[in-house]
Design a protein around this motif. Structure first.
Motif, PDB file in Angstrom:
ATOM      1  N   ARG A 230      49.816  60.714 118.121  1.00 42.38           N
ATOM      2  CA  ARG A 230      49.290  61.476 116.979  1.00 42.38           C
ATOM      3  C   ARG A 230      49.035  62.928 117.369  1.00 42.38           C
ATOM      4  NH1 ARG A 230      45.546  56.945 116.198  1.00 42.38           N
ATOM      5  NH2 ARG A 230      46.601  55.495 114.824  1.00 42.38           N
ATOM      6  N   ALA A 231      48.435  63.137 118.545  1.00 38.43           N
ATOM      7  CA  ALA A 231      48.145  64.496 119.005  1.00 38.43           C
ATOM      8  C   ALA A 231      49.438  65.283 119.201  1.00 38.43           C
ATOM      9  CB  ALA A 231      47.349  64.456 120.307  1.00 38.43           C
ATOM     10  N   GLU A 232      50.423  64.660 119.810  1.00 36.66           N
ATOM     11  CA  GLU A 232      51.701  65.339 120.004  1.00 36.66           C
ATOM     12  C   GLU A 232      52.371  65.639 118.668  1.00 36.66           C
ATOM     13  OE1 GLU A 232      54.001  62.967 122.733  1.00 36.66           O
ATOM     14  OE2 GLU A 232      52.450  63.133 124.271  1.00 36.66           O
ATOM     15  N   GLY A 233      52.221  64.736 117.714  1.00 38.23           N
ATOM     16  CA  GLY A 233      52.779  64.960 116.381  1.00 38.23           C
ATOM     17  C   GLY A 233      52.109  66.125 115.679  1.00 38.23           C
ATOM     18  N   ARG A 234      50.801  66.231 115.827  1.00 38.59           N
ATOM     19  CA  ARG A 234      50.079  67.360 115.216  1.00 38.59           C
ATOM     20  C   ARG A 234      50.520  68.676 115.840  1.00 38.59           C
ATOM     21  NH1 ARG A 234      44.061  66.992 115.603  1.00 38.59           N
ATOM     22  NH2 ARG A 234      44.172  68.738 114.182  1.00 38.59           N
ATOM     23  N   ILE A 235      50.641  68.686 117.154  1.00 38.55           N
ATOM     24  CA  ILE A 235      51.080  69.903 117.843  1.00 38.55           C
ATOM     25  C   ILE A 235      52.468  70.299 117.363  1.00 38.55           C
ATOM     26  CG2 ILE A 235      51.819  70.808 120.096  1.00 38.55           C
ATOM     27  CD1 ILE A 235      49.440  69.171 121.294  1.00 38.55           C
ATOM     28  N   GLN A 236      53.372  69.331 117.300  1.00 39.29           N
ATOM     29  CA  GLN A 236      54.729  69.624 116.860  1.00 39.29           C
ATOM     30  C   GLN A 236      54.739  70.131 115.412  1.00 39.29           C
ATOM     31  OE1 GLN A 236      57.343  69.884 118.762  1.00 39.29           O
ATOM     32  NE2 GLN A 236      58.602  70.513 117.033  1.00 39.29           N
ATOM     33  N   GLY A 237      53.887  69.565 114.585  1.00 34.68           N
ATOM     34  CA  GLY A 237      53.797  70.013 113.197  1.00 34.68           C
ATOM     35  C   GLY A 237      53.359  71.467 113.080  1.00 34.68           C
ATOM     36  N   TRP A 238      52.367  71.870 113.868  1.00 37.46           N
ATOM     37  CA  TRP A 238      51.903  73.252 113.854  1.00 37.46           C
ATOM     38  C   TRP A 238      52.989  74.186 114.382  1.00 37.46           C
ATOM     39  CZ3 TRP A 238      47.889  75.325 111.408  1.00 37.46           C
ATOM     40  CH2 TRP A 238      46.854  74.476 111.004  1.00 37.46           C
ATOM     41  N   ARG A 239      53.685  73.754 115.438  1.00 40.84           N
ATOM     42  CA  ARG A 239      54.790  74.576 115.968  1.00 40.84           C
ATOM     43  C   ARG A 239      55.830  74.822 114.878  1.00 40.84           C
ATOM     44  NH1 ARG A 239      55.776  70.813 121.185  1.00 40.84           N
ATOM     45  NH2 ARG A 239      54.209  71.698 122.586  1.00 40.84           N
ATOM     46  N   GLU A 240      56.232  73.742 114.225  1.00 45.51           N
ATOM     47  CA  GLU A 240      57.231  73.860 113.167  1.00 45.51           C
ATOM     48  C   GLU A 240      56.720  74.727 112.028  1.00 45.51           C
ATOM     49  OE1 GLU A 240      58.244  69.829 112.163  1.00 45.51           O
ATOM     50  OE2 GLU A 240      59.166  69.484 114.128  1.00 45.51           O
ATOM     51  N   GLY A 241      55.425  74.633 111.742  1.00 43.20           N
ATOM     52  CA  GLY A 241      54.835  75.451 110.690  1.00 43.20           C
ATOM     53  C   GLY A 241      54.945  76.936 110.981  1.00 43.20           C
ATOM     54  N   VAL A 242      54.626  77.326 112.203  1.00 42.05           N
ATOM     55  CA  VAL A 242      54.722  78.741 112.589  1.00 42.05           C
ATOM     56  C   VAL A 242      56.136  79.247 112.362  1.00 42.05           C
ATOM     57  CG1 VAL A 242      54.636  80.359 114.528  1.00 42.05           C
ATOM     58  CG2 VAL A 242      52.869  78.610 114.316  1.00 42.05           C
ATOM     59  N   LEU A 243      57.105  78.523 112.913  1.00 41.47           N
ATOM     60  CA  LEU A 243      58.500  78.965 112.834  1.00 41.47           C
ATOM     61  C   LEU A 243      59.040  78.911 111.411  1.00 41.47           C
ATOM     62  CD1 LEU A 243      59.741  77.229 116.108  1.00 41.47           C
ATOM     63  CD2 LEU A 243      59.067  79.630 115.794  1.00 41.47           C
TER      64      LEU A 243
ATOM     65  N   LEU B 167      57.766  81.909 109.312  1.00 40.01           N
ATOM     66  CA  LEU B 167      58.498  83.133 109.630  1.00 40.01           C
ATOM     67  C   LEU B 167      59.887  83.119 109.009  1.00 40.01           C
ATOM     68  CD1 LEU B 167      57.491  83.608 113.380  1.00 40.01           C
ATOM     69  CD2 LEU B 167      56.696  84.950 111.421  1.00 40.01           C
ATOM     70  N   ARG B 168      60.605  82.020 109.192  1.00 40.22           N
ATOM     71  CA  ARG B 168      61.960  81.927 108.625  1.00 40.22           C
ATOM     72  C   ARG B 168      61.914  82.010 107.099  1.00 40.22           C
ATOM     73  NH1 ARG B 168      62.531  77.876 112.605  1.00 40.22           N
ATOM     74  NH2 ARG B 168      62.149  76.324 110.998  1.00 40.22           N
ATOM     75  N   GLY B 169      60.955  81.330 106.499  1.00 38.26           N
ATOM     76  CA  GLY B 169      60.829  81.349 105.042  1.00 38.26           C
ATOM     77  C   GLY B 169      60.534  82.725 104.487  1.00 38.26           C
ATOM     78  N   ARG B 170      59.892  83.534 105.275  1.00 37.60           N
ATOM     79  CA  ARG B 170      59.586  84.905 104.859  1.00 37.60           C
ATOM     80  C   ARG B 170      60.707  85.865 105.230  1.00 37.60           C
ATOM     81  NH1 ARG B 170      54.967  87.261 107.031  1.00 37.60           N
ATOM     82  NH2 ARG B 170      55.077  88.626 105.227  1.00 37.60           N
ATOM     83  N   GLY B 171      61.799  85.331 105.802  1.00 36.61           N
ATOM     84  CA  GLY B 171      62.942  86.169 106.147  1.00 36.61           C
ATOM     85  C   GLY B 171      62.761  86.969 107.420  1.00 36.61           C
ATOM     86  N   ILE B 172      61.821  86.556 108.251  1.00 39.37           N
ATOM     87  CA  ILE B 172      61.566  87.266 109.503  1.00 39.37           C
ATOM     88  C   ILE B 172      62.398  86.618 110.608  1.00 39.37           C
ATOM     89  CG2 ILE B 172      59.805  87.811 111.238  1.00 39.37           C
ATOM     90  CD1 ILE B 172      57.768  87.837 108.917  1.00 39.37           C
ATOM     91  N   PRO B 173      63.240  87.398 111.282  1.00 42.65           N
ATOM     92  CA  PRO B 173      64.039  86.845 112.380  1.00 42.65           C
ATOM     93  C   PRO B 173      63.137  86.320 113.499  1.00 42.65           C
ATOM     94  CG  PRO B 173      64.811  89.043 111.781  1.00 42.65           C
ATOM     95  CD  PRO B 173      63.522  88.812 111.053  1.00 42.65           C
ATOM     96  N   VAL B 174      63.542  85.186 114.081  1.00 41.67           N
ATOM     97  CA  VAL B 174      62.767  84.567 115.165  1.00 41.67           C
ATOM     98  C   VAL B 174      63.626  84.577 116.426  1.00 41.67           C
ATOM     99  CG1 VAL B 174      61.541  82.509 115.936  1.00 41.67           C
ATOM    100  CG2 VAL B 174      61.557  83.105 113.503  1.00 41.67           C
TER     101      VAL B 174
ATOM    102  N   THR C 175      46.118  79.769 114.833  1.00 41.36           N
ATOM    103  CA  THR C 175      46.019  81.232 114.757  1.00 41.36           C
ATOM    104  C   THR C 175      47.382  81.836 114.449  1.00 41.36           C
ATOM    105  OG1 THR C 175      44.142  81.303 116.270  1.00 41.36           O
ATOM    106  CG2 THR C 175      45.451  83.317 116.079  1.00 41.36           C
ATOM    107  N   TRP C 176      48.411  81.339 115.126  1.00 36.00           N
ATOM    108  CA  TRP C 176      49.758  81.864 114.895  1.00 36.00           C
ATOM    109  C   TRP C 176      50.246  81.567 113.482  1.00 36.00           C
ATOM    110  CZ3 TRP C 176      52.161  80.049 120.177  1.00 36.00           C
ATOM    111  CH2 TRP C 176      51.703  80.885 121.197  1.00 36.00           C
ATOM    112  N   VAL C 177      49.879  80.428 112.931  1.00 37.02           N
ATOM    113  CA  VAL C 177      50.259  80.123 111.545  1.00 37.02           C
ATOM    114  C   VAL C 177      49.633  81.153 110.608  1.00 37.02           C
ATOM    115  CG1 VAL C 177      49.869  78.511 109.636  1.00 37.02           C
ATOM    116  CG2 VAL C 177      50.753  77.667 111.803  1.00 37.02           C
ATOM    117  N   ARG C 178      48.345  81.436 110.798  1.00 34.55           N
ATOM    118  CA  ARG C 178      47.679  82.438 109.953  1.00 34.55           C
ATOM    119  C   ARG C 178      48.333  83.813 110.093  1.00 34.55           C
ATOM    120  NH1 ARG C 178      43.108  80.030 112.013  1.00 34.55           N
ATOM    121  NH2 ARG C 178      42.617  81.877 113.236  1.00 34.55           N
ATOM    122  N   ARG C 179      48.676  84.175 111.316  1.00 36.67           N
ATOM    123  CA  ARG C 179      49.326  85.471 111.535  1.00 36.67           C
ATOM    124  C   ARG C 179      50.721  85.502 110.922  1.00 36.67           C
ATOM    125  NH1 ARG C 179      47.692  86.547 117.861  1.00 36.67           N
ATOM    126  NH2 ARG C 179      45.456  86.826 117.491  1.00 36.67           N
ATOM    127  N   ALA C 180      51.434  84.374 110.991  1.00 37.59           N
ATOM    128  CA  ALA C 180      52.795  84.311 110.440  1.00 37.59           C
ATOM    129  C   ALA C 180      52.796  84.572 108.941  1.00 37.59           C
ATOM    130  CB  ALA C 180      53.425  82.950 110.744  1.00 37.59           C
TER     131      ALA C 180
END
Length: 89
Positions: free
Chosen positions: A29-42, A45-52, A71-76
């Motif tokens: 579950r913890a690894e799934g949450r981490i992966q979900g947040w990672r995917e959210g950040v990226l 950015l992609r959804g807003r048209g920002i190159p990654v 924090t990175w999700v909020r900044r994204a």
């Protein structure tokens, strides 16, 4: 052989197996949450048209700190470039 079969049916062995399954589920579950947040950040950015760039993607995917990922999700949401994720406030 009887002693070995008996051990696996012993209540202590059953408890150890149960605890192992619960620990595995919690880690999953913890690894799934981490992966979900990672995917959210990226994804944001992609959804807003920002190159990654690869360097940004690698840094985000290497992160295991949920607070940092949040924090990175909020900044994204407000960033104009992917590098702005890593600017200290």
């Amino acid at each position: 052989m009887t002693a070995i079969q008996y051990f696996w049916r012993h209540p202590l062995a059953e408890q150890v197996r149960k605890e192992g399954r619960e620990l595995g589920l919690a880690q999953g579950r913890a690894e799934g949450r981490i992966q979900g947040w990672r995917e959210g950040v990226l994804s944001i950015l992609r959804g807003r048209g920002i190159p990654v760039p690869d360097a940004v993607r690698d840094r985000v995917n290497a992160c295991t700190d949920l607070d940092q990922l949040e924090t990175w999700v909020r900044r994204a949401l407000h960033a104009t470039s992917a590098d702005e994720l890593f600017v200290e406030e």
